[in-house]
Design a protein around this motif. Structure first.
Motif, PDB file in Angstrom:
ATOM      1  N   UNK A 117       0.856  -1.180   0.000  1.00  0.00           N
ATOM      2  CA  UNK A 117       0.000   0.000   0.000  1.00  0.00           C
ATOM      3  C   UNK A 117       0.901   1.241   0.000  1.00  0.00           C
ATOM      4  N   UNK A 118       0.400   2.325  -0.549  1.00  0.00           N
ATOM      5  CA  UNK A 118       1.190   3.550  -0.587  1.00  0.00           C
ATOM      6  C   UNK A 118       1.333   4.133   0.814  1.00  0.00           C
ATOM      7  N   UNK A 119       2.273   5.049   0.950  1.00  0.00           N
ATOM      8  CA  UNK A 119       2.479   5.709   2.238  1.00  0.00           C
ATOM      9  C   UNK A 119       1.197   6.388   2.694  1.00  0.00           C
ATOM     10  N   UNK A 151      -1.444   3.740   3.835  1.00  0.00           N
ATOM     11  CA  UNK A 151      -1.121   3.195   5.157  1.00  0.00           C
ATOM     12  C   UNK A 151      -1.342   4.231   6.247  1.00  0.00           C
ATOM     13  N   UNK A 152      -1.053   5.490   5.956  1.00  0.00           N
ATOM     14  CA  UNK A 152      -1.270   6.542   6.958  1.00  0.00           C
ATOM     15  C   UNK A 152      -2.750   6.670   7.306  1.00  0.00           C
ATOM     16  N   UNK A 153      -3.615   6.556   6.313  1.00  0.00           N
ATOM     17  CA  UNK A 153      -5.053   6.618   6.577  1.00  0.00           C
ATOM     18  C   UNK A 153      -5.496   5.458   7.454  1.00  0.00           C
ATOM     19  N   UNK A 201       6.716   7.242  11.737  1.00  0.00           N
ATOM     20  CA  UNK A 201       6.905   7.778  13.084  1.00  0.00           C
ATOM     21  C   UNK A 201       6.996   9.303  13.071  1.00  0.00           C
ATOM     22  N   UNK A 202       7.426   9.852  11.962  1.00  0.00           N
ATOM     23  CA  UNK A 202       7.451  11.316  11.839  1.00  0.00           C
ATOM     24  C   UNK A 202       6.031  11.884  11.758  1.00  0.00           C
ATOM     25  N   UNK A 203       5.139  11.165  11.119  1.00  0.00           N
ATOM     26  CA  UNK A 203       3.742  11.601  11.002  1.00  0.00           C
ATOM     27  C   UNK A 203       2.968  11.292  12.280  1.00  0.00           C
TER      28      UNK A 203
END
Length: 276
Positions: A107-109, A112-114, A150-152
């Motif tokens: 999955x794209x970054x 995955x963030x969502x 981890x930055x997000x």
């Protein structure tokens, strides 16, 4: 002093009833269990009843649930709906925390963030801590790319199973100290399994030929423990699994070691060698 709770894994004990599994953990001196509950109504009911019975006798008994699914071709949105439904069902058991196998490596970054954001929101609303396991195939499949997440999500909590990064990097991460130092503070639960550069599990970590790898893992685990507040509690699950993690001899397919014995021996080894 940091309080360490040792948990026994359900992985490899699927032939046992919930009561027998919990009894196995307690009889071998474990403080709790870690389990991916089978999607079987009878098992779920029996497990719920057995767990509550144990908690009545020992309110400090630790229960960690796992969110793990088989590989399926699905959109990120379909995957997320499935995960959130699974997490909703887990709250019923009142776990100490949930170990989530989150996202997918392809999955794209952004996708995955969502997924991570939705899971973190669920954890907040349900008041159920959720940790995300370091594992191949998930958003945490690689050490350096995990740093981007981890930055997000600077408050993200991880389950430390560094054997997977050893395999992905084909190294013992000896050239990734800067990355590891940034990840360690995020690890709140340890899976104490010894792997090596080509597989997530050696045949027997206490064989002399694996001594270097055993003590490299021990060093990682000690560093994780030292990074935590001494007044808190942390769980460790010795997590040696059955085939295909456990190597087999050819033709007769016999396991090269006894998984149950390894997990018990690892617990004793860590009690002796880790400083809490």
């Amino acid at each position: 002093m940091l309080k360490i709770k040792f948990l026994y894994p359900y992985w490899g004990s699927e032939h046992l009833t919930p009561t027998s599994f919990i009894d196995l953990a307690i009889s071998n001196g474990f403080d709790g269990i870690e389990i991916n509950i089978p999607n079987k109504p009878v098992f779920e009911t029996d497990f719920y009843n057995s767990l509550n019975t144990v908690r009545l006798a020992n309110p400090n008994f630790v229960c960690v649930l796992q969110q793990v699914f088989e590989i399926k071709n699905e959109t990120p949105q379909d995957y997320l709906i499935k995960v959130l439904n699974r997490l909703e069902n887990m709250v019923h058991y009142k776990p100490n925390f949930i170990n989530s196998h989150t996202g997918k490596d392809h999955y794209s970054f952004s996708e995955n963030c969502k997924i991570i954001d939705a899971i973190e929101e669920f954890a907040l609303k349900s008041k159920t801590p959720i940790y995300h396991e370091i594992h191949r195939g998930r958003f945490t499949f690689h050490s350096a790319t995990t740093l981007q997440y981890l930055e997000v999500f600077p408050q993200l909590k991880l389950v430390g199973d560094l054997s997977h990064w050893w395999v992905v990097s084909e190294s013992m991460l000896q050239d990734q100290e800067e990355i590891i130092n940034k990840v360690i503070p995020h690890i709140h639960h340890i899976h104490a399994r010894v792997g090596f550069e080509q597989a997530p599990q050696v045949n027997n970590p206490f064989a002399p030929e694996w001594n270097k790898h055993l003590h490299s893992c021990l060093d990682f685990w000690q560093r994780i423990i030292r990074s935590h507040d001494k007044n808190r509690q942390m769980a460790i699950t010795p997590e040696f699994g059955p085939f295909p993690y456990m190597p087999q001899s050819p033709f007769d397919q016999k396991p090269m070691a006894n998984q149950h014995d390894l997990n018990i021996t690892m617990k004793a080894f860590l009690e002796q060698h880790l400083t809490f």
